[in-house]
Every structure is written in C-alpha cells, then in structure tokens.
Design an enzyme around this catalytic site. Structure first.
Site, short mmCIF file in Angstrom:
data_model
loop_
_atom_site.label_atom_id
_atom_site.label_comp_id
_atom_site.label_asym_id
_atom_site.label_seq_id
_atom_site.Cartn_x
_atom_site.Cartn_y
_atom_site.Cartn_z
N CYS A 31 5.88 -3.56 -3.31
CA CYS A 31 7.11 -2.64 -2.97
C CYS A 31 7.78 -1.68 -4.14
O CYS A 31 7.99 -0.66 -3.65
CB CYS A 31 7.73 -3.34 -1.70
SG CYS A 31 7.22 -4.63 -1.95
N ARG A 35 -0.82 -13.60 -6.85
CA ARG A 35 -0.26 -14.36 -6.42
C ARG A 35 -0.11 -15.91 -6.68
O ARG A 35 -1.39 -16.00 -6.56
CB ARG A 35 0.00 -14.72 -4.88
CG ARG A 35 1.02 -13.27 -4.77
CD ARG A 35 1.00 -13.17 -3.53
NE ARG A 35 1.78 -11.66 -3.00
CZ ARG A 35 1.47 -11.14 -1.34
NH1 ARG A 35 1.14 -11.54 -0.76
NH2 ARG A 35 1.54 -9.94 -1.77
N GLN A 52 -4.46 -5.27 -1.65
CA GLN A 52 -3.70 -4.98 -0.48
C GLN A 52 -4.36 -3.89 0.09
O GLN A 52 -3.62 -3.05 -1.00
CB GLN A 52 -2.19 -4.92 -0.18
CG GLN A 52 -1.51 -6.83 -0.44
CD GLN A 52 -0.33 -7.24 -0.95
OE1 GLN A 52 0.11 -6.26 -1.39
NE2 GLN A 52 0.20 -7.76 0.43
N ASP A 91 -1.82 -1.47 1.29
CA ASP A 91 -0.58 -1.51 1.16
C ASP A 91 -0.26 -0.15 1.63
O ASP A 91 -0.92 1.14 1.06
CB ASP A 91 0.21 -2.12 0.40
CG ASP A 91 1.26 -2.88 0.36
OD1 ASP A 91 2.30 -2.54 1.46
OD2 ASP A 91 1.86 -3.28 -0.58
N HIS A 105 3.96 2.13 2.52
CA HIS A 105 6.00 2.29 2.63
C HIS A 105 5.79 3.01 2.64
O HIS A 105 5.86 4.13 2.37
CB HIS A 105 6.71 1.21 0.46
CG HIS A 105 5.69 0.54 0.58
ND1 HIS A 105 5.59 0.33 -0.10
CD2 HIS A 105 6.59 -1.07 0.97
CE1 HIS A 105 4.90 -1.54 -0.88
NE2 HIS A 105 5.89 -2.43 0.12
N LYS A 153 9.71 -8.50 12.03
CA LYS A 153 8.12 -7.86 11.77
C LYS A 153 7.27 -7.64 12.86
O LYS A 153 7.30 -8.46 13.72
CB LYS A 153 7.34 -8.36 10.97
CG LYS A 153 7.47 -9.91 11.10
CD LYS A 153 7.13 -10.36 9.94
CE LYS A 153 6.72 -12.29 10.41
NZ LYS A 153 5.65 -12.45 9.17
N HIS A 177 7.45 -1.92 5.21
CA HIS A 177 6.08 -2.42 4.89
C HIS A 177 4.85 -2.58 5.86
O HIS A 177 5.57 -3.61 6.99
CB HIS A 177 5.94 -3.60 3.87
CG HIS A 177 7.32 -4.18 2.83
ND1 HIS A 177 7.64 -4.12 1.62
CD2 HIS A 177 9.00 -3.69 3.59
CE1 HIS A 177 8.68 -4.01 0.90
NE2 HIS A 177 9.43 -4.67 2.09
#
Length: 647
Positions: free
Chosen positions: A343, A372, A390, A392, A394, A474, A520
């Site tokens: 992000c 991670r 990911q 991912d 945004h 979420k 996200h």
RNA sequence: GCCGGCGUAGCUCAGGGGCAGAGCAGCUGAUUCGUAAUCAGCUGGCCGGAGGUUCGAUUCCUCCCGCCGGCUCCA
C-alpha cells in the site's frame, strides 16, 4: 431434583408430532417417548424443551413444546461428541489420576479434552485410553445431572484438586452451577448430555497436541487429546476415509509428486520455489488476472521489494505491524526494509503529482511480492509462508464513489473465483472495533456501503461486530472447496487511516483539497496460498486451461516417432501445451505415468493412426474418446480451454 | 515462539554400539510392444548439523537446524 418435592400439576405438552397431551409434573421426556413409542427412542440423544436443548431424563416442570435431537442435527452431533469428551476425561482420570482437567468441548467433526499432566501422553497411552473408553461405553454408565451452589462447586473442585475448574467457576456469575456425574467422576458442565455412555457407538482418538490454557501463551501448556465419535462404526470408517482423502490431496505431497513447487532448507523456511510446471499454472493465473483487471478498468503498477524504514514509520506499520516484518538492513547508512505490504508504494505513486477529482476513482493493481515474518510453528506448505505474492489493488475514490467501487470489487472477485471453480462462499462483514481511526459518520457510510453491496447481490453473509481493522470496515470471503473446507481468500477493506497519514488529497470541483478514501483489496489473497488451495481442490488434476501439460503424445513404437513429432508440433503451434513421450517403453507404461501425472489428454499413435492420418484420444479419467483427426482434436481442446471449463 | 512427534538414497520406509538395507525412481543394455507397471545389470548415503560418552556412535546423551500435528494471528 435435589430431593425437593414438586407440587402436583398438570402439564400441557406438545409432542414432536404436534399432538398435545397432558402429563403430571416431573415426568421426563424419556418417559413420554417410551409411552408413545413411535420412533425408536434409541436414536434420541436429547430433547429441546421450548427450544432449549436439555437432557432426555430431565423432569419437566412447565408446559412445553418438545422436539427431538438426534445425531443427524448439528446440535445432536455436538451433544454426542461433547458427551464423548466427558467419557474421555473419565477414562483419563481413571488411568492417570494426577491428570488435571481443563476443558473438553465438541468441535467440528469431533471433540477434544485438555489435560494438565506431568508426563506427556504417548501413542500407546492413546490406544490404552481408547480401549478404556470402549469399556466405559460397554458398562453404560449414566450421566447424572446435578445442580449445586457456586460456592459448593468451587469447594468441590478445590477438594478434587482441579484448579482449572475452579478458575472457570470463578468466571461464572450464576449462583447455581450444573455438574454431571458419571460413576465417581464428576465434571463441571452446562450440558446437556446423552443419558448414558452406552449411547456412544464408535470412538477414535486421533491425535495429541499442545495447547495453551485459554489459548494464552503466557499460561500453562496443556495436552490436548483430539478424537471423534459416531453412532456407527461404518460412519466412523467413512470419516477416517475422508481424512485419508484429505491426506492424498495434501498440496505438499502433490506439489512434490507433480513437480510443481518445493520449499528447500537451503533457501529458508516459508520461501517457495516455483518449478517449471507450477510456474506454467501461475503464469496462466496471472495472465487471466491481469486481463480481467484491465477489463475492469484497473491499471497495473509495479513497486520495489524494499523501501526505506521511514516509509514504514510514516505508514504506521512500524507501530502495529513490526513483529511481522523482517529486520531492516543498513545500506549507505540508511535503513531499508523488506516490504510486508504494497500500500505505501501505491500511495507514493498517488502523491507523485496533484490529483483532480476527474481522475477518481483510481484503481491500481499489482501482483506484489511481500515478506512477512511468521513464527516458525505456523508455516505450512504454500498455505502459510513468509514470502508471497498478493493479487493486491488499491482504489482511491471519493466518498460517494465508495459503494460502486466495493460493488465492482465484489463482482470481479466472484467472477474470478467462479472461473477457478469456486462457487460456494462464506462471507463475513466486520464492523467498527473499539479502537478505531476516522470519523463515526465515515465508518457508518462505509459499513452501510459494504452491506448494501452484499445485499444487492443477494449474498448471504455473517456480521462480525467489532472485528474490523482499526482503519476501516471490511468484507472477507472464504471459498469452499470440493471437500467443503473453507479457505480465506478475498478481503476488501476500507481504509480511513493511510490517506490521513500520508496526507493524500485531490482537488475537487470547488477547487479545494479533499481527502480520498482508500480501498485495499486482494481477491485470491496470495498466489502461493491460492495455488495450494487449487491443488487440493482439484487433487492435482487441474482443469485443462490450468494444466501445466495439456496433452501428451504417446507413440506405440519408434516407427510412429516422426508422425508423433509432427502432431506434437501442430498442437504446440495451436497454443496447446503438449509433450511427446517417445521413450522406448510400452504404451501401457506411458499411459500409467501420464495418468499419475494427471495430464488431461493422452494422444496415442500406432501404425493405424499413422496410416489414417488420425490420433487416438483418451482422457486421464480412463475415458476413451476414440480416433479423431488432429484438426478436430485441436478444435475440441481449444474450445475447452477457451471456455475455461472446470469439469 | 511454545508442547509433542519425526529427520536413514530423489520418494516410501526397514535396521539399532562393531561391513549401510529394501521397493520405487535414476542410469546402461536388451525388447519395438495397442490403452494404468517388459526383463536384466548397475549406480546412488557426512544415517539433518555440531559437540559429548565409548576402543568404536547412524544407533546412547546434550545443543542447534528442519519437517509434521496443535496453540495465537492471519493471505
């Protein structure tokens, strides 16, 4: 109960078949059932009295509607397994008198009981305990329910040397406590239970594991015994067979057998090597994902794997995510950090110039690889790793665009998941937790936007109050695989925090600066995890469009080699991933190996096919599709691939 | 990270203080074969790593690493 005399009174009882009868006060459901006969009372584990599950031999004291609870219902299974766990505890106390009891609930498909014991249980102990349980079942010991005062109960369990029970009691506010007695064994329990141990049919103790008392790692480590039980040996056997099936589908085993990926000690725990075959499927997934994102009006971006530590300070990750981050590395006196999330990078792209309201919504997607730190004990194949990519994205939008954007993300994820063969979901809506950032009105707006998007699509969901992240509400989606196991994949999260922290703005119609809202979202979650789920879902037999090798050409003798090469080439030119097995081996062996490799189609070529300019085609299932011209085969395969069939 | 179990050939697994084993896989050769295993020969090992006990350790002990099942969290 407790010897008190119950005043004689007539009770109006509505029986399970809806007929109404009157009985004297104090009669039990068991007695009523015996009297009316009908359905064999042996199947009845407990009853519901006015909707409340209670023991079958509990005296009735008021007018009631009675329903039967059998093993076929969810509640029935719970009562059944819960009772089994108490029998386990009784048995363990008998064999290991110094074991202290913690808790023993029913869980999905079984039960467990936690014990505190000086020495640890062994496999042999488990067998001994299991045999002991069978004895207890054979001697058909009744479960006797008793109500005692809280103080009395605390005194009782203190005397019995059960500190965990005492601790539980101290947390209970009620003045009256229920306990159940079986022989000379007594356990704290709300119930209900089956009337006696003889009700239990088949029991299997499955494993021993450590578990912290109350799940708290600062508290003592207990020994948890897992087991399951069924009324019938055959049901237990088919459950054990299901466990075997799960084992056979284990993506770690299939990943090695099918040469898809590996995790090597030389590289490090939780770090995945994608082998060529796994990489083919990954590329197909990525291409599909990118195409669909372009179609949904996303733009693709790329960002580096490391960034200055300061970036993570500004984003707040150092405050709330540090224990999940790799340690920083010093380069030219500046500290850099391996990224755990994408992000901040997308935000910095956003900030690269002034944004106008006309640009919004901005949708930036990235297959971003993040790292991670996960504690060593939780790593698990592809499903839980330390480095992963990911899918991912945004979305930066204005508040009044929020709902449309969430809807768009939902539609995209449902389409993508469905295409991979997942069309059953568990959906969770998580709302504002106690600690949160952003304004109440924004939270309300965002939460109701999420809610409306789900409702509009008729998607059943469960609300998890207070389970949202501190920065916004979420939606999480778990997909259900063939074996009905649920896997968390999609997450769509509204974020009021990062736009604030990075002070990102857009210029509105009014010429003034405004704060955008950020969403996200990851649809598959991570490619590694999703691939692992795919492997287990399909048991390694991927649908044609995802198969690393789509066809294999099997010539019968050397004499068909040239023709087979030609066929292979034609398939490849048509875009079909094909390989040629021209080893000097019998066709039976080649078919066996291709089948084990789960290659969807086998094309067998002998003298006849060469002569007729055809190919014999067979599916990995063993189904023989007969002899066809290669043009026809290419058409069939291309349409199956194009349609992305999952069957 | 913690509790428990397990680390022997690429894989599945025997063995147990005194020469390191099997099946499959791999390699070589023979076989040219019609829808799930052709035959023969051969190769392959720091017995996870380090230290200790011992005349001698793959075996016993200690520590470390990794894997597996759980506990907490999560993609």
């Amino acid at each position: 109960m407790n010897g008190e005399s119950i005043p004689a009174k007539e009770l109006n009882i509505t029986l399970p078949d809806q007929t109404k009868k009157t009985y004297r006060t104090g009669i039990t459901a068991c007695e009523i059932l015996r009297e009316i006969g009908g359905k064999s009372p042996g199947n009845i584990l407990a009853v519901k009295v006015n909707g409340m599950p209670v023991d079958i031999n509990r005296p009735l004291t008021e007018d009631a509607v009675i329903e039967l609870i059998t093993f076929l219902t969810r509640e029935g299974k719970e009562i059944y397994r819960h009772s089994t766990s108490h029998i386990l505890a009784l048995c363990v106390k008998k064999l290991f008198p110094d074991a202290r009891l913690a808790i023993g609930p029913a869980i999905e498909d079984g039960f467990y009981y936690d014990f505190d014991l000086k020495r640890s249980f062994t496999q042999e102990d488990l067998e001994k305990i299991e045999a002991g349980i069978m004895e207890i079942i054979d001697s058909d010991i009744p479960f006797v329910r008793k109500e005692i005062r809280r103080e009395e109960a605390i005194e009782l369990f203190r005397k019995l040397g059960e500190p965990y029970k005492v601790e539980i009691l101290e947390d209970i506010a009620d003045e009256t406590i229920t306990v159940y007695q079986q022989g000379d064994f007594i356990d704290l329990c709300l119930g209900p239970h089956v009337p006696s141990s003889g009700k239990i049919g088949a029991v299997k103790l499955l494993s021993i594991a450590g578990a912290y008392w109350k799940g708290d790692e600062k508290r003592p480590m207990l020994q948890r015994v897992y087991g399951t039980s069924f009324p019938d040996k055959s049901e237990l056997d088919s459950y054990l067979k299901r466990l075997e099936e799960i084992k056979k589908r284990d993506h770690r085993r299939l990943g090695r057998e099918l040469d898809l990926f590996s995790i090597s000690d030389d590289i490090g725990p939780g770090l995945v090597l994608w082998h060529p075959k796994g990489a083919v499927t990954r590329r197909i997934i990525e291409d599909f994902w990118k195409d669909e994102h372009y179609r949904a009006d996303y733009e693709i971006v790329y960002s580096p794997h490391v960034a200055k530590l300061d970036l993570w300070g500004r984003s707040g990750h150092l405050d709330f995510y540090r224990e999940n981050m790799y340690a920083p590395m010093k380069i030219d006196e500046v500290e850099f950090e391996l990224k755990p999330m994408n992000c901040p990078f997308h935000i910095v792209i956003y900030k690269s110039h002034i944004r106008s309201y006309k640009e919004l919504p901005i949708r930036w997607a990235e297959l971003g690889t993040v790292y991670r730190y996960e504690r060593s004990g939780v790593l698990h194949g592809l499903l839980r790793v330390r480095g992963f990519t990911q899918d991912d994205a945004h979305i930066f939008c204005m508040p009044d665009q929020l709902e449309a954007e969430i809807s768009g993300a939902l539609d995209l994820t449902l389409f993508i998941l469905k295409t991979f063969g997942f069309d059953k979901y568990e959906i969770y809506l998580s709302t504002r937790p106690e600690k949160y950032v952003g304004t109440l009105s924004n939270w309300e707006k965002a939460t109701s936007a999420l809610e409306r998007s789900l409702k509009e699509r008729n998607l059943p969901y469960q609300t998890d109050p207070g389970e949202g992240v501190f920065y916004g509400p979420k939606i999480d989606i778990k997909i259900k695989d063939v074996l009905q196991r649920a896997w968390q994949c999609t997450t769509i999260q509204v974020d009021f925090n990062l736009p604030e922290r990075f002070d990102i703005t857009f210029v509105g119609e009014d010429g003034k600066e405004h704060r955008p809202i950020m969403i996200h979202r990851a649809l598959m979650g991570s490619l590694e995890r999703f691939f692992g789920i795919l492997i287990e879902h399909y048991a390694g037999a991927f649908p044609l469009w995802l198969s690393p090798v789509q066809t294999i050409i099997l010539p019968i003798t050397d004499r068909e080699r040239e023709y087979s090469k030609e066929i292979t080439e034609r398939l490849r030119r048509a875009g079909i991933r094909s390989s040629l097995d021209d080893r000097n081996e019998k066709v039976g062996l080649k078919i066996r190996e291709a089948t084990l490799n789960k290659i969807p189609y086998m094309l067998i070529i002998g003298a006849r096919e060469v002569k007729d300019n055809t190919v014999s085609i067979r599916k990995r299932s063993g189904e023989d599709l007969g002899v066809k011209k290669i043009e026809e085969i290419i058409d069939i395969l291309k349409s199956e691939i194009g349609a992305r069939l999952t069957t």
